[in-house]
Design an enzyme around this catalytic site. Sequence first.
Site, PDB file in Angstrom:
ATOM      1  N   THR A  33       0.866  -1.181   0.000  1.00 36.78           N
ATOM      2  CA  THR A  33       0.000   0.000   0.000  1.00 36.78           C
ATOM      3  C   THR A  33       0.904   1.233   0.000  1.00 36.78           C
ATOM      4  O   THR A  33       1.345   1.675  -1.044  1.00 36.78           O
ATOM      5  CB  THR A  33      -0.975  -0.008   1.198  1.00 36.78           C
ATOM      6  N   LYS A  48       4.395  -6.898   3.652  1.00 40.74           N
ATOM      7  CA  LYS A  48       4.004  -5.486   3.504  1.00 40.74           C
ATOM      8  C   LYS A  48       3.455  -4.970   4.831  1.00 40.74           C
ATOM      9  O   LYS A  48       2.978  -5.730   5.660  1.00 40.74           O
ATOM     10  CB  LYS A  48       2.969  -5.311   2.402  1.00 40.74           C
ATOM     11  N   THR A  96      -3.176  -3.541   8.012  1.00 42.53           N
ATOM     12  CA  THR A  96      -2.621  -4.809   7.620  1.00 42.53           C
ATOM     13  C   THR A  96      -1.137  -5.000   7.470  1.00 42.53           C
ATOM     14  O   THR A  96      -0.448  -4.285   6.762  1.00 42.53           O
ATOM     15  CB  THR A  96      -3.199  -5.291   6.288  1.00 42.53           C
ATOM     16  N   GLU A 110       6.039   5.000   9.600  1.00 44.43           N
ATOM     17  CA  GLU A 110       6.275   6.306   8.975  1.00 44.43           C
ATOM     18  C   GLU A 110       7.188   7.199   9.795  1.00 44.43           C
ATOM     19  O   GLU A 110       6.963   7.414  10.983  1.00 44.43           O
ATOM     20  CB  GLU A 110       4.987   7.074   8.757  1.00 44.43           C
ATOM     21  N   ASN A 158      -0.552  10.769   9.998  1.00 40.13           N
ATOM     22  CA  ASN A 158      -1.760  10.242  10.615  1.00 40.13           C
ATOM     23  C   ASN A 158      -2.757  11.312  11.032  1.00 40.13           C
ATOM     24  O   ASN A 158      -3.861  10.986  11.455  1.00 40.13           O
ATOM     25  CB  ASN A 158      -1.392   9.343  11.793  1.00 40.13           C
ATOM     26  N   THR A 212      -9.718  10.726   3.274  1.00 33.55           N
ATOM     27  CA  THR A 212     -10.809  10.131   2.488  1.00 33.55           C
ATOM     28  C   THR A 212     -11.497  11.198   1.646  1.00 33.55           C
ATOM     29  O   THR A 212     -11.319  12.387   1.888  1.00 33.55           O
ATOM     30  CB  THR A 212     -11.846   9.476   3.406  1.00 33.55           C
TER      31      THR A 212
END
Lengths: 414, 414
Positions: A166, A192, A203, A288, A409, A414
Amino acid sequence: MTGAFFTSRWVDVPEWVTEEPPGALPQGFRAAGVACGLKESGSLDLGLMRCDGPDLASAIRFTSSAVVAAPVLVTRDRANAAQIKVVAVNSGNANAATGGRGLDEAARMQGAAAMSSGVGEDAVAVCSTGVIGVQLDGRKVTRGILDASKQLTAEGEEAFARAIMTTDAFDKRASLTVELTGGPVRLTAQAKGAGMIQPRFATMLCFVQTDAKLEAETADLLLGVTVKRSFDRISVDGQLSTNDTVVLQCSGASGVTVAPESEDEVRFGQALDALLRQLGLHIVRDGEGSKRVGRVTVRGGNHGAGEVVARAVANSPLVKAALHGGDPNWGRIAQAIGGALYGSAPIAFDIAIEGVQVAVAGAAARFDEAALAQLVDRDEVDYVIGLPGDGHETEVFFSDLSHEYVTINAEYTT
Amino acid sequence: MTGAFFTSRWVDVPEWVTEEPPGALPQGFRAAGVACGLKESGSLDLGLMRCDGPDLASAIRFTSSAVVAAPVLVTRDRANAAQIKVVAVNSGNANAATGGRGLDEAARMQGAAAMSSGVGEDAVAVCSTGVIGVQLDGRKVTRGILDASKQLTAEGEEAFARAIMTTDAFDKRASLTVELTGGPVRLTAQAKGAGMIQPRFATMLCFVQTDAKLEAETADLLLGVTVKRSFDRISVDGQLSTNDTVVLQCSGASGVTVAPESEDEVRFGQALDALLRQLGLHIVRDGEGSKRVGRVTVRGGNHGAGEVVARAVANSPLVKAALHGGDPNWGRIAQAIGGALYGSAPIAFDIAIEGVQVAVAGAAARFDEAALAQLVDRDEVDYVIGLPGDGHETEVFFSDLSHEYVTINAEYTT
C-alpha cells in the site's frame, strides 16, 4: 555471505543460509501481479501466488483482533489451511467493517480464484489490505484475478510483491538458499505494512514460499513458532490490524525433505526464524518517519508481568519519543514499568540501556550520561529490564515516534 | 453565573455553584509559595497549605503506579489521611526512583513541615513533582519550608498554585461558592500537570480546600467518587505518573455542616464533581501541543470490556492523531476496539461521532462525510461506542497527538 536483506544485529543468520538476489521463486511456484483498478493511481493491486506441488503443504496465521476483515473470516472458515494452493491478494481496500456484503465479496474473490485456477475453493486463501469500511468492488477483483491467472510465471515474484503493497516506503522481500543435509532448498518471502500505521489503512501481510518438502504439521509448527518470535514481537504504534495474515506454502519440488524432529527441521526452522524476524524488523523500520528501532527485553516478573511491561515500554509514546530524539531517558521507562504493573507494591526494577546499567533495584545508578547519550544515537537501541520474579525472558521490537508519524496520521485522507 | 473556569460541555455545573474570582481561600486556610532553589529559573518551587480547623477533616488519593515516588510512600505510610493539617509540596524534583536516600529526604521534608508548623508528623502530607531519578536537595527544601511557614496568609493561594507548577502552560485553579441548605461554603482547588507528559517530569497534583464541615468518612467517600469520575478518566498519553496525589482538606470554619446522606452531601458532592472534572479537562487540554479534547463513551460490553475499549481508543495514537487533524476516521476506532478485545469472536460494535452514526453492528453506516468533517473540527469531540453485552457506561477524556508533543518529548533535557 550477507547481502542487503539481513541488516539487524538482533537477527542470527545461520551459516547454512545464503542470501540470493530477490526475484526467483522456489521450484513449483508461479506468481503474478496486475492492476485491476482498486488503486486510483493505477498501480498493481491484485496479486496471485500459485503452488503446483508436487508435495503441497501449507500453514496460516491470522490477526487475533476481535474486529477481523471479511477475507480473514472467509479464509479461516472456508479454506483448508494445510492445502493452500492459491493465494489471492488485493491492495487498496481492506474489506474490513463491511458487514454481510463484505463477506459475500470475499467469498466471491475466493470463488473467482478457485475457478480461474481450476482448484477447489478450499485450496484458496484470500487477503485484502487497504482502506477500512468501504465496500470492495468485486467486479474489479474478479477481473483482476482472471487477468493474473493468465500471467502466472516463475518470474512473477516482483510483480506480486508490488501488488500487495500500500504505502510501504520500501519493499520487504527476500530470497534465501538454505543448505540442508539432503541438499539446498529455496526460501522466499514477500511482506508489507506495519500494523495499523496508515491512515485508515490496515494490515501486515506476509507470504512465504519454499520448495522443501514438509508435512503440513511441520509447516504449521514451524510457522507458529517463528511468527511468535517475529511478527508477534513487533509494534509500530501498539495497534493491531484487522487483516494480518501470514501464509507459508511448501511445494516439495526440490525433492529435499524436512522430516519432523530431524536436524534439517532445526536448520529450516532457524532459517525461517531469521527470515521472519528480519522482515518484522524491516516492517518496524518502515513505520512512517521511523528513524530508529528499539528492542526491549524483560527478564523476570511473575504471572506474565514481563510481557505486560515489555508491551507498555514499547508502546509508551514517551519512550518512543525519547528513542526518536536519541535521549537515554530511563525515567520514562521507570514510569512505563510502574504504569504497567499498577496496583502492585513498589517494584525493584533494574534498567540497562545499551549495556549500561542506569537503574538498580528501583533507584538511579551512577553512570556516564554523556557516554550513554552517544551509545543511543544509533539505528538500533537495546533496552534490558529486570523484574523480581522468575518469568521467562520476553522481547518486543518497536519504532520511534516522529513528526512524520503525526503528519501522516493527522491528515484527512478520504 | 459562569466565569472563566467552567468551559466544557461535559461538565454539569449545578445551579447552586457560583464561580468566584480566584485567590481567596476558604476560612480556616493559609497558604504560601516560595523559591527555595530547586528550579534553576529561580521560580517558586515550594508550597505550603495549612488548615487550622476548627473542625479539621481530610482525605487523600494516590497514584496506583507500581513505581511510586518517595513522598507518596511516606505520606501513605506515615500520615493520618483523615487529619492532614499541613500539605508541603515541592516542584522541580519528583523524588522518584531515588531509593532509600529518597525516602529519607521525603521523611525529612515531612519532619521539617511538622516542626515549623508545630504539628505532629502524621498531620503532614508531602508531595513532589519534577525530574525523576535525581536526589532531592533536602537542605533547600527544609529552608524553603521554614521560609514558607513564616509567610502563610489567607491571600497565599496564588503563590501556592504557582509553586506547584512545572511546565504547565496555564494555571488550573478555581474558587467556588456552594449554596448549601445550611448556608454558603467556599470550595477552592489548585491542580498541576498532565500525567507523565513532560520530559522526565512526573505528576498530576491537586489540592482542594473547603470551609464546610465534613466528617473524615464523608470527605473520603466524596473524594473517592469524584476522583473516579475526573482524574481517573483522563489520559494525555496513557502514561501513569509516579507521584499523583489529590488532597481534600475541610476546615469546618464556615460552621455549615455537610452531614452524611443529607441533601447537602449531594449538593457538595456534585459541586466537587464539577470542580474536579473541569480541572481534569483543563489538564488534558494542557497536554503539550494539544488542540482538541476527545471524550469516548462506551456502552455495553461484558467483563470490563467497556473500560478496556475506552482506554484503548483514548490511547490509540491513530485515533489521537485523527482527532488532532480534525479527521472523523472511524476505521481507526474500529481497529482500536478490535485490538483491545483481541482473541474474541467478531464484535458487532456501533460507533457514533458527534451524534452521527458511522458504524452499525460492525459495518459502515451511511452518513454525510462532509457534514461530519465539519462537526469534528471543534475543541471537543464526542465519540460513543456500543458493544454487545450489558456493561456499565464508561468514559475517558483524552488529548490529541500533535507535533508539539513529539518535539517536546523527543528533546533531550538533562
